[in-house]
Design a protein around this motif. Structure first.
Motif, PDB file in Angstrom:
ATOM      1  N   LEU A   1       0.844  -1.200   0.000  1.00  0.00           N
ATOM      2  CA  LEU A   1       0.000   0.000   0.000  1.00  0.00           C
ATOM      3  C   LEU A   1       0.875   1.244   0.000  1.00  0.00           C
ATOM      4  CD1 LEU A   1      -2.585  -1.082   2.732  1.00  0.00           C
ATOM      5  CD2 LEU A   1      -2.825  -1.297   0.259  1.00  0.00           C
ATOM      6  N   ASN A   2       0.539   2.217  -0.858  1.00  0.00           N
ATOM      7  CA  ASN A   2       1.252   3.492  -0.932  1.00  0.00           C
ATOM      8  C   ASN A   2       0.264   4.632  -0.719  1.00  0.00           C
ATOM      9  OD1 ASN A   2       4.139   2.907  -1.776  1.00  0.00           O
ATOM     10  ND2 ASN A   2       3.020   1.777  -3.347  1.00  0.00           N
ATOM     11  N   TYR A   3       0.597   5.510   0.232  1.00  0.00           N
ATOM     12  CA  TYR A   3      -0.249   6.678   0.476  1.00  0.00           C
ATOM     13  C   TYR A   3       0.566   7.933   0.218  1.00  0.00           C
ATOM     14  CZ  TYR A   3      -3.420  10.007   2.604  1.00  0.00           C
ATOM     15  OH  TYR A   3      -4.271  11.069   2.812  1.00  0.00           O
ATOM     16  N   SER A   4       0.067   8.785  -0.685  1.00  0.00           N
ATOM     17  CA  SER A   4       0.763  10.006  -1.062  1.00  0.00           C
ATOM     18  C   SER A   4       0.366  11.139  -0.114  1.00  0.00           C
ATOM     19  CB  SER A   4       0.425  10.372  -2.510  1.00  0.00           C
ATOM     20  OG  SER A   4       1.047  11.563  -2.885  1.00  0.00           O
ATOM     21  N   LEU A   5       1.318  11.541   0.740  1.00  0.00           N
ATOM     22  CA  LEU A   5       1.074  12.667   1.641  1.00  0.00           C
ATOM     23  C   LEU A   5       1.045  13.978   0.874  1.00  0.00           C
ATOM     24  CD1 LEU A   5       3.482  11.556   4.506  1.00  0.00           C
ATOM     25  CD2 LEU A   5       1.002  11.285   4.444  1.00  0.00           C
ATOM     26  N   SER A   6       1.907  14.075  -0.164  1.00  0.00           N
ATOM     27  CA  SER A   6       1.948  15.225  -1.059  1.00  0.00           C
ATOM     28  C   SER A   6       2.710  14.788  -2.303  1.00  0.00           C
ATOM     29  CB  SER A   6       2.636  16.422  -0.381  1.00  0.00           C
ATOM     30  OG  SER A   6       4.017  16.151  -0.189  1.00  0.00           O
TER      31      SER A   6
ATOM     32  N   HIS B   1       5.674  15.200  -2.905  1.00  0.00           N
ATOM     33  CA  HIS B   1       7.065  14.884  -2.602  1.00  0.00           C
ATOM     34  C   HIS B   1       7.234  13.959  -1.402  1.00  0.00           C
ATOM     35  CE1 HIS B   1       7.993  18.008  -5.475  1.00  0.00           C
ATOM     36  NE2 HIS B   1       7.280  18.876  -4.774  1.00  0.00           N
ATOM     37  N   HIS B   2       6.140  13.460  -0.829  1.00  0.00           N
ATOM     38  CA  HIS B   2       6.235  12.624   0.362  1.00  0.00           C
ATOM     39  C   HIS B   2       5.280  11.433   0.205  1.00  0.00           C
ATOM     40  CE1 HIS B   2       8.549  15.707   2.565  1.00  0.00           C
ATOM     41  NE2 HIS B   2       7.799  16.556   1.865  1.00  0.00           N
ATOM     42  N   LEU B   3       5.793  10.238   0.519  1.00  0.00           N
ATOM     43  CA  LEU B   3       5.033   9.009   0.284  1.00  0.00           C
ATOM     44  C   LEU B   3       5.263   8.038   1.433  1.00  0.00           C
ATOM     45  CD1 LEU B   3       3.349   7.421  -1.957  1.00  0.00           C
ATOM     46  CD2 LEU B   3       5.538   6.371  -2.559  1.00  0.00           C
ATOM     47  N   LEU B   4       4.179   7.390   1.881  1.00  0.00           N
ATOM     48  CA  LEU B   4       4.256   6.324   2.878  1.00  0.00           C
ATOM     49  C   LEU B   4       3.990   4.986   2.206  1.00  0.00           C
ATOM     50  CD1 LEU B   4       2.418   7.642   6.086  1.00  0.00           C
ATOM     51  CD2 LEU B   4       4.843   7.092   5.845  1.00  0.00           C
ATOM     52  N   ASN B   5       4.761   3.961   2.584  1.00  0.00           N
ATOM     53  CA  ASN B   5       4.586   2.622   2.026  1.00  0.00           C
ATOM     54  C   ASN B   5       4.435   1.625   3.170  1.00  0.00           C
ATOM     55  OD1 ASN B   5       6.401  -0.073   1.300  1.00  0.00           O
ATOM     56  ND2 ASN B   5       4.936   0.482  -0.291  1.00  0.00           N
ATOM     57  N   LEU B   6       3.396   0.811   3.097  1.00  0.00           N
ATOM     58  CA  LEU B   6       3.163  -0.257   4.063  1.00  0.00           C
ATOM     59  C   LEU B   6       3.058  -1.569   3.300  1.00  0.00           C
ATOM     60  CD1 LEU B   6       2.486  -1.257   6.954  1.00  0.00           C
ATOM     61  CD2 LEU B   6       0.067  -0.812   6.417  1.00  0.00           C
ATOM     62  N   SER B   7       3.830  -2.571   3.717  1.00  0.00           N
ATOM     63  CA  SER B   7       3.824  -3.849   3.009  1.00  0.00           C
ATOM     64  C   SER B   7       3.719  -4.999   4.000  1.00  0.00           C
ATOM     65  CB  SER B   7       5.099  -4.003   2.171  1.00  0.00           C
ATOM     66  OG  SER B   7       6.252  -4.006   2.998  1.00  0.00           O
ATOM     67  N   TYR B   8       3.164  -6.104   3.498  1.00  0.00           N
ATOM     68  CA  TYR B   8       3.037  -7.325   4.311  1.00  0.00           C
ATOM     69  C   TYR B   8       3.128  -8.527   3.381  1.00  0.00           C
ATOM     70  CZ  TYR B   8       0.801 -11.270   6.630  1.00  0.00           C
ATOM     71  OH  TYR B   8       0.531 -12.531   7.122  1.00  0.00           O
ATOM     72  N   ALA B   9       3.781  -9.581   3.860  1.00  0.00           N
ATOM     73  CA  ALA B   9       3.869 -10.810   3.080  1.00  0.00           C
ATOM     74  C   ALA B   9       3.772 -12.016   4.005  1.00  0.00           C
ATOM     75  CB  ALA B   9       5.179 -10.862   2.298  1.00  0.00           C
ATOM     76  N   LEU B  10       2.973 -12.984   3.605  1.00  0.00           N
ATOM     77  CA  LEU B  10       2.887 -14.284   4.277  1.00  0.00           C
ATOM     78  C   LEU B  10       3.418 -15.338   3.323  1.00  0.00           C
ATOM     79  CD1 LEU B  10       1.865 -16.481   6.284  1.00  0.00           C
ATOM     80  CD2 LEU B  10      -0.350 -16.334   5.110  1.00  0.00           C
ATOM     81  N   ASN B  11       4.334 -16.154   3.807  1.00  0.00           N
ATOM     82  CA  ASN B  11       4.913 -17.234   3.008  1.00  0.00           C
ATOM     83  C   ASN B  11       4.855 -18.506   3.838  1.00  0.00           C
ATOM     84  OD1 ASN B  11       6.853 -19.101   1.870  1.00  0.00           O
ATOM     85  ND2 ASN B  11       7.650 -17.396   0.663  1.00  0.00           N
ATOM     86  N   ARG B  12       4.044 -19.460   3.413  1.00  0.00           N
ATOM     87  CA  ARG B  12       3.901 -20.729   4.136  1.00  0.00           C
ATOM     88  C   ARG B  12       4.290 -21.881   3.220  1.00  0.00           C
ATOM     89  NH1 ARG B  12       0.937 -25.226   5.146  1.00  0.00           N
ATOM     90  NH2 ARG B  12       0.524 -25.796   7.323  1.00  0.00           N
ATOM     91  N   THR B  13       5.271 -22.678   3.652  1.00  0.00           N
ATOM     92  CA  THR B  13       5.770 -23.800   2.864  1.00  0.00           C
ATOM     93  C   THR B  13       5.635 -25.089   3.657  1.00  0.00           C
ATOM     94  OG1 THR B  13       7.400 -22.352   1.816  1.00  0.00           O
ATOM     95  CG2 THR B  13       7.736 -24.718   1.593  1.00  0.00           C
ATOM     96  N   GLY B  14       5.048 -26.099   3.052  1.00  0.00           N
ATOM     97  CA  GLY B  14       4.982 -27.424   3.661  1.00  0.00           C
ATOM     98  C   GLY B  14       6.133 -28.291   3.182  1.00  0.00           C
TER      99      GLY B  14
END
Length: 725
Positions: A361-366, A368-381
């Motif tokens: 997810l990217n949120y543009s504050l303006s 010239h300014h940007l916030l990035n939030l990321s998440y990943a789930l990796n499940r291996t049997g």
């Protein structure tokens, strides 16, 4: 009065213009035709990536796709990167970035882990025609990749054309090698887009092995002779179908992807080439289904989302049931033990289902300014059983990890300064059921489940001092969780080690770069220095008796190095590239766990190249022979190209094992490598058709690589490509 004069001047101008319109003069026409060329300078996507805040190599694959038949060979020639293969086509390989290698380097396709395509899909068998460019991140990796990366990452970016196309290529080469690729796109009237692709690779890999031990009956001893490999066939099949829509009110992109991969691989040797194998093989096949979704203004204004979900069914079978023991003559004697490790006969099945969930997810504050939030789930049997070995106890292990990332990006001084600050959280879950070979794998002590948590983070900065000079620096405290392959083995040539600890590293990069231009000449330069302070460094070791491999922790390893690259371009016809890399990786554990001094303290990490260089040249010959235009007397627009290319690779010799072990004259060394290659590519009809000839190891040198395993000699590859837009 001033208004009257102004009106009178405007009238005179209108009359003059109307007169020229009615009666154009011959000299004016001549002048308009003979206008000088105007050159508009712009930066490509790959150039912008190189000039970013992170230390990154960017490779434009589109410009060389007609002459290249393997991504691995292209990546191997970039700055600070070295690929070490264990043989010919389809062999296992290890990629090193700034001295960090193995699983410290991760692979992605369009930001999604390449593992989703199946364990058999690698850089070697991925269709080149699908690729737009490749991004190689060194040491510091952006949060949006959402992975626990320690040494670097390779992100393969595929084509995203808007129009219909069909891309077909077929190649044939030495050692009975064949490669065929088909990819395309069709856009229906309702906006539905379909992208099918298919790639097939096959090779017998029957190249000559030089100086191998062969028993001589007359002499009564082993002698060094030449023999051809006889059990190293490789077949890979990769099919993929994408279907979805773009540029809708509810989605910028929404696609479903189905893929299938099948690999059949004969096993000729283990990690030592005097151990000859004649019948054991490894097969795998995998199915994958995935969904990806992108949207700007997702739920709220200024919020963009990139979401993906996939599941992969991966099934591998390793068969070792021959009652035989082979030599390099292809002869065999009857044996009561298997070929790989001299133990019981096996037909080992390993199922490794992989579930992957990613959110960026990217949120543009303006602006010239940007916030990035990321998440990943990796499940291996890791579901294992054996059809032949009754003593083997089936087990189903589980390895899962969650990776969270938060980044703040800012652009200042009209874009001349760029900063990013980020933090990452790594959660690791492991459940161990296997107990076989516990004295080697530590599985008894690690049986059960456990959860661990680690925190990392860093920053990166870039400042343009002047148009031809910029500086950048980046730092990250990174954590890398062991992969299933390292923890749980591969069922054939790699033992499990369930006691492995996560790697942790402090990575620092400092560099400068710039572009100098004069008329039709441009010169890009870049120089970087780096430090890697690694704890619990995971490295492979091999058993001299069995040739088996196992990953172990090295308590402390420090890596320092410098690298540089220059790129020269003249009129987009002559291109010269040269780079050099020095990487000093040393063991920094002064004392062992029992308090005694470590004999390997300050030794170079073994089986790692530490000094290497590459040079390339490409020249488009055809514009010299184009016929001039009868009107302007200048060359007509060039729709044909004849590219002549050559490359040279040099690698300094390095030790196979710790340099403190044994006498200097008896230590095993991987010899110095000198490789020369050449290629010719001819394209016509606006690159619709192209043919190429590529020769590797032109001087037919004896070349050793990973674990001192011999690579092929001189090889020639012919390729034809058809592109319809």
């Amino acid at each position: 009065m001033r208004r009257l004069l102004t009106a009178f001047a405007v009238c005179l101008l209108c009359v003059a213009v109307s007169g020229q319109t009615r009666q154009p003069r011959r000299s004016a026409l001549r002048d308009s035709v003979a206008l000088n060329d105007v050159t508009v300078m712009g930066k490509s996507k790959t150039q912008k990536l190189r000039e970013g805040a992170l230390s990154v190599n960017a490779i434009d694959v589109r410009s060389v796709v007609s002459s290249v038949h393997s991504l691995s060979s292209l990546i191997d020639r970039t700055t600070g990167v070295k690929i070490r293969e264990e043989g010919g086509v389809g062999s296992d390989f290890e990629l090193s970035i700034n001295g960090m290698s193995g699983s410290s380097v991760r692979y992605f396709m369009d930001g999604v882990p390449l593992d989703t395509k199946g364990s058999g899909v690698t850089l070697a068998n991925l269709p080149v025609s699908m690729v737009d460019h490749v991004e190689i991140y060194k040491g510091v990796v952006p949060t949006w990749l959402s992975s626990d990366v320690l040494g670097g990452a390779v992100n393969i970016v595929t084509h995203r054309r808007k129009s219909d196309y069909l891309d077909v290529s077929y190649g044939i080469g030495s050692f009975n090698t064949h490669q065929g690729d088909v990819s395309g796109q069709y856009v229906f009237k309702n906006g539905l887009t379909v992208r099918p692709s298919l790639a097939v690779s096959y090779s017998k890999n029957n190249y000559k092995m030089k100086a191998v031990e062969v028993w001589d009956e007359e002499a009564g001893r082993y002698q060094l002779q030449e023999r051809r490999r006889f059990h190293d066939d490789y077949l890979s099949l990769l099919g993929q179908l994408e279907a979805g829509v773009s540029d809708k009110w509810w989605a910028d992109d929404c696609y479903v992807t189905l893929s299938y991969n099948k690999v059949d691989k004969d096993i000729q040797t283990n990690q030592v080439q005097n151990h000859v194998i004649g019948m054991a093989d490894r097969q795998s096949h995998s199915w994958s289904v995935g969904l990806r979704y992108k949207k700007t203004d997702f739920l709220i204004k200024k919020l963009s989302a990139n979401l993906s979900l996939s599941h992969t069914w991966d099934h591998a079978v390793a068969t070792d049931t021959a009652h035989r023991k082979y030599d390099w003559n292809g002869n065999w004697i009857k044996s009561a033990r298997n070929e790989l490790n001299g133990r019981a006969f096996t037909q080992r099945h390993t199922k490794r289902p992989l579930t992957l969930l990613r959110a960026d997810l990217n949120y543009s504050l303006s602006d010239h300014h940007l916030l990035n939030l990321s998440y990943a789930l990796n499940r291996t049997g890791n579901d294992r059983w054996d059809e032949v070995d009754d003593s083997f106890v089936p087990a189903n292990d589980v390895f899962a990890k969650h990776v969270f990332g938060l980044a703040y990006n800012q652009s200042l001084l009209s874009g001349r300064m760029y900063n990013t600050f980020f933090v990452k959280d790594y959660v690791n879950y492991l459940r161990i059921e296997q107990t076989d070979l516990y004295f080697l794998t530590g599985s008894k002590t690690m049986a059960g489940s456990s959860t661990k948590n680690s925190i990392g983070g860093g920053l990166a900065m870039r400042l343009e001092l002047m148009p031809s000079l910029a500086v950048k620096a980046s730092y990250e405290h990174s954590v890398r969780l062991p992969l299933a392959r390292e923890l749980l083995g591969n069922g054939t040539t790699i033992y499990a080690n369930t006691t492995l600890k996560p790697e942790e590293s402090n990575n620092l990069n400092v560099g400068l770069f710039g572009t100098l231009r004069s008329g039709q000449h441009s010169l890009y330069y870049e120089a970087n220095g780096f430090l890697r302070y690694v704890d619990n460094y995971i490295q492979p070791t091999i058993s001299d008796d069995e040739g088996y491999l196992q990953y172990v922790n090295q308590p402390a390893v420090h890596i320092k190095g410098v690298e540089g690259e220059v790129r020269y371009d003249w009129r987009r016809r002559l291109q010269l590239t040269a780079n050099v890399s020095w990487q000093d990786a040393r063991d920094r554990q002064r004392y062992k766990s029992d308090g005694k001094p470590s004999v390997t303290f300050d030794n170079h990490v073994p089986n790692r190249p530490w000094l290497f260089a590459t040079a390339e040249v490409r020249y488009d010959l055809l514009p010299l022979v184009n016929h001039p235009s009868p009107i302007t007397h200048h060359p007509s627009p060039n729709t044909r190209h004849l590219w002549l290319g050559a490359d040279y690779q040099w690698v300094h010799w390095f030790y196979l094992s710790w340099e403190a072990y044994g006498l200097p004259e008896t230590k095993a060394r991987i010899p110095e490598k000198n490789l020369v290659g050449a290629n010719v590519t001819y394209s016509w009809h606006d690159s619709r058709y192209s043919v190429s000839v590529d020769c590797q190891n032109l001087l037919n040198q004896t070349v050793y690589d990973n674990y001192k395993l011999q690579k092929p000699g001189r090889s020639v590859f012919f390729k034809f490509r058809l592109l319809l837009n």
